[in-house]
Scaffold this active site. Structure first.
Site, mmCIF file in Angstrom:
data_model
loop_
_atom_site.group_PDB
_atom_site.id
_atom_site.type_symbol
_atom_site.label_atom_id
_atom_site.label_comp_id
_atom_site.label_asym_id
_atom_site.label_seq_id
_atom_site.Cartn_x
_atom_site.Cartn_y
_atom_site.Cartn_z
ATOM 1 N N GLU A 206 0.895 -1.135 -0.040
ATOM 2 C CA GLU A 206 -0.161 0.037 0.067
ATOM 3 C C GLU A 206 0.905 1.278 -0.101
ATOM 4 O OE1 GLU A 206 -3.822 -1.423 2.730
ATOM 5 O OE2 GLU A 206 -2.027 -1.141 3.781
ATOM 6 N N CYS B 286 -10.376 0.950 7.703
ATOM 7 C CA CYS B 286 -9.594 2.388 8.124
ATOM 8 C C CYS B 286 -10.272 3.664 7.353
ATOM 9 C CB CYS B 286 -8.291 2.343 7.916
ATOM 10 S SG CYS B 286 -7.963 1.693 6.142
HETATM 11 O O1 FUB Z 1 -2.826 -0.351 9.233
HETATM 12 C C1 FUB Z 1 -3.865 0.511 9.381
HETATM 13 C C2 FUB Z 1 -4.485 0.851 8.204
HETATM 14 O O2 FUB Z 1 -5.081 -0.115 7.750
HETATM 15 C C3 FUB Z 1 -3.556 1.613 7.147
HETATM 16 O O3 FUB Z 1 -3.330 2.894 7.505
HETATM 17 C C4 FUB Z 1 -4.259 1.029 6.032
HETATM 18 O O4 FUB Z 1 -3.460 1.446 5.083
HETATM 19 C C5 FUB Z 1 -4.759 -0.135 6.225
HETATM 20 O O5 FUB Z 1 -3.773 -1.187 6.014
HETATM 21 ZN ZN ZN Z 2 -7.886 3.506 4.710
#
Ligand code: FUB
Ligand code: ZN
Length: 677
Positions: free
Chosen positions: A346, A442
């Site tokens: 990501e 999230c």
């Molecule tokens: O790991 C916590 C949150 O979940 C991250 O900020 C997002 O990218 C998702 O992976």
């Molecule tokens: Zn998010």
């Protein structure tokens, strides 16, 4: 420079009040249902379940004293799900290790809503949720339901990946926001107790732990707690976390080795030079000059760095922020204001690697960029920060939510072929329609808190200066010494560039109003007229009007908003020979719903672009502006997969373009931002 609190800015803006009403009427109640697992056909959250389960554990401990032994879990993975989601065990943790944060973000969104729109019933629900949070807290202040429920023996042993300090950060953000909105300090008290515990455990003193958050946010949240309470130790702790990150020996490597030994697993140091870049811990933060790794983490880190730089006057930290800002915005930013181009981790990819169809561009990452931009603006008023903040807000942030506020995107691609989403593993992360909820949820509550607080991003102030960064209709009062300026803004942004600012000064006040000249207009085409002969200075993209404001005065800003055909730096391989269409801060895209399938057949017809037009329209009852631009459409009449070259057969066509944020509100279909020219 300070931002203005949500409470100080009254928004009357057609665009943003409509969006905020969606948050208030739809998203907040809907997300509460999601957090309580009451949404049919949506991924369960187990978020409130976990707080209640942790509270139950505490209650049993209190009732049974030492005889009570908490259940021991053999599996303590990163995410845990019940075999039968309809029958979760009442005392077990479920979801991702950071599931608590979904509630904290929701409380923060509720706080911003209550700040401008009192609602006793909603406040009662939020107070109940806060009781559940406080009921879960251990006596020593510890508060992370994952470890409380799966075993405190491992608390603070996996900072690299298990998000405890991330939970702390979101708790602090929510607690400060709720306190500022309602004056209630129960959550703030709980948050401070957890922060105090962390402060006892982590720090530069020899006996203390030298770790730091694997997923950043505590850095900026501690700075906020410091600003809210005046308690310096929170700023010191934030600074400690920043100073520690990326120092040698690398804490996360040591931690991995320790944990491998503990679990009887083999461990070898990584030979990957990018190892630790995922958590931005590959180098001390002051030496970082390229945005790398997980994009949300990065955005939160850079925001924390900018806070600490401003609050402590640390110039090397400020310089690192400027370098990282350049890296993000000159090499790694989508035209839609999205960041984090690759699904792998990501994360940010290498410079100019900005694929459109496999883009990740997480909603949270765009929100993190808004946070970073606002903090850079607090450090120095340069319009480039506000330009990017505006771009991210009106495009990738808003594309994260449906026009009815009931479904969400996590990933925000710039080109979608639904068949590929269903059949091609390389774009499995891309959804052609928004989802009701996510196991890893999230983004939706992050959106709710972002939109709910958007008014606080429009201005910053110093003792005698008010900066206008974003234009939104509304009003605010600026105090200069013991006098006041009442400021009213009237605008049709993001659809029209004309803005009227009326300033009422009951008593004469000497002050400066600084207006951002948007990058999409530029200083040569902008016109600003003001009553009362103010001194004018154009600096770093802001027009400063200084003088004595008295009675009723008026500033008229005219930023011509034309249809712009934009190209990318040729190093962006995916966009070479292509163009995207923007108007003001809004980026446009074509959808199958308007233009039929096979959008790749269209090219923009630059020779006839003067015929492009703008009109009012609505999608699902939401008013917006659409464009019609001249195009050529390739005839798809090949009789073989490959044929010798011949001049393409094209016909005149028109492409109807809608704002990127409004795509995927009319069912599943193709979408594209970049076109051949
Ligand atoms: O790991 C916590 C949150 O979940 C991250 O900020 C997002 O990218 C998702 O992976
Ligand atoms: Zn998010």
């Amino acid at each position: 420079m300070e931002p203005l609190s949500v409470k100080r800015v009254t928004l009357t803006d057609a665009f943003w009040t409509r969006t905020q009403e969606l948050v208030r009427r739809e998203m907040i109640p809907y997300q509460w249902e999601a957090l309580n697992d009451r949404l049919p056909d949506a991924s369960p959250s187990f978020c409130m379940h976990n707080f209640r389960a942790a509270g139950l554990l505490g209650q049993r401990r209190r009732e049974q004293g030492k005889q009570y032994t908490a259940p021991v879990y053999s599996y303590r993975g990163f995410d845990v799900w019940p075999e039968d989601p309809a029958h979760p065990a009442e005392d077990q943790f479920y979801g991702y290790v950071f599931q608590d944060t979904d509630l904290y973000k929701w409380i923060e969104a509720v706080a911003y809503s209550l700040a401008v729109h009192p609602d006793p019933e909603l406040e009662k629900i939020a107070d109940g949720a806060i009781d559940a949070v406080c009921g879960a807290q251990l006596e020593n202040g510890y508060l992370d339901t994952y470890y409380i429920l799966t075993g405190m023996d491992r608390a603070f042993t996996d900072l690299g990946s298990f998000h405890e300090l991330y939970c702390l950060g979101h708790l602090l953000e929510a607690a400060v926001a709720y306190y500022e909105a309602t004056g209630k300090d129960k959550l703030l008290g709980a948050a401070r107790r957890f922060a105090d515990l962390v402060d006892e455990i982590f720090g530069p003193e020899p006996e203390k732990c030298k770790g730091y958050p694997g997923h950043e946010i505590a850095e900026m949240a501690l700075a906020r707690l410091y600003e809210a309470t005046g308690e310096e130790k929170y700023l010191r702790l934030s600074k400690f976390f920043l100073d520690q990150r990326g120092t040698e020996p690398n804490y996360f490597d040591q931690e991995e080795e320790r944990n491998a030994r503990r679990d009887g697993k083999p461990w070898r140091p990584s030979t990957d030079p990018m190892h630790n870049a995922y958590t931005q811990s590959h180098r001390p933060v002051r030496e970082q000059d390229e945005a790398v790794g997980h994009a949300v983490r990065a955005g939160y880190l850079y925001s924390g760095m900018a806070d600490a730089a401003r609050l402590t006057g640390d110039r090397t930290l400020a310089d690192a922020c400027r370098r990282l800002w350049r890296s993000v915005t000159r090499e790694k930013l989508y035209i839609t204001g999205g960041v984090g181009g690759t699904v792998s981790g990501e994360a940010f990819s290498f410079p100019y690697d900005l694929p459109n169809d496999t883009a990740y561009s997480e909603t949270c990452a765009a929100i993190a960029l808004v946070f970073f931009a606002r903090r850079m603006l607090q450090m120095e008023a340069r319009s480039e920060y506000a330009d990017v903040m505006e771009l991210a807000l009106y495009n990738t942030v808003l594309s994260g939510m449906a026009l009815d506020g009931k479904s969400f995107f996590y990933v925000n691609p710039l080109e979608v072929l639904p068949e590929a989403c269903h059949k091609d593993y390389r774009v499995r992360h891309v959804k052609p329609v928004r989802q009701k909820w996510f196991g890893c949820a999230c983004c939706p509550p992050n959106l709710a808190r972002m939109v709910g607080s958007v008014g606080a991003y429009a201005y910053t102030e110093s003792a005698d200066t008010l900066w206008f960064h974003l234009y939104m209709s509304g009003s605010l009062t600026k105090t200069v010494g013991d006098k006041e300026l009442q400021v009213e803004v009237c605008t049709e942004m993001p659809w029209e560039g004309r803005t009227e600012v009326t300033v009422h000064a009951p008593e004469a006040v000497t002050a400066t109003l600084a207006f951002r000249i948007p990058g999409w207009c530029g200083p040569d085409r902008a016109s600003v007229t003001a009553t009362g002969g103010k001194r004018r200075e154009l600096r770093d993209g802001y027009l400063y009007l200084t003088g004595t404001w008295t009675g009723e005065e008026r500033v008229t800003l005219d930023f011509p908003m034309e249809i712009r055909v934009m190209t990318a730096d040729p190093r962006v391989r995916e966009d070479t020979g292509k163009a995207a269409v923007t108007r003001g801060p809004v980026v446009y895209c074509a959808e199958e719903a308007d233009n039929g399938p096979s959008l790749q057949l269209y090219r923009l017809d630059m020779a006839r672009m003067d015929r492009a037009s703008v009109e009012d329209a609505d999608i699902q009852g939401t008013p917006l502006r659409v464009l019609t631009v001249p195009a050529k459409k390739l005839r798809a009449d090949a009789d073989a997969l490959y044929t010798p070259y011949r001049a393409p057969k094209e016909e005149d066509a028109a492409l109807r373009l809608i704002p990127y944020y409004a795509w995927a509100n009319r069912g599943e279909g193709e979408m594209r931002v970049w076109f051949r020219v």
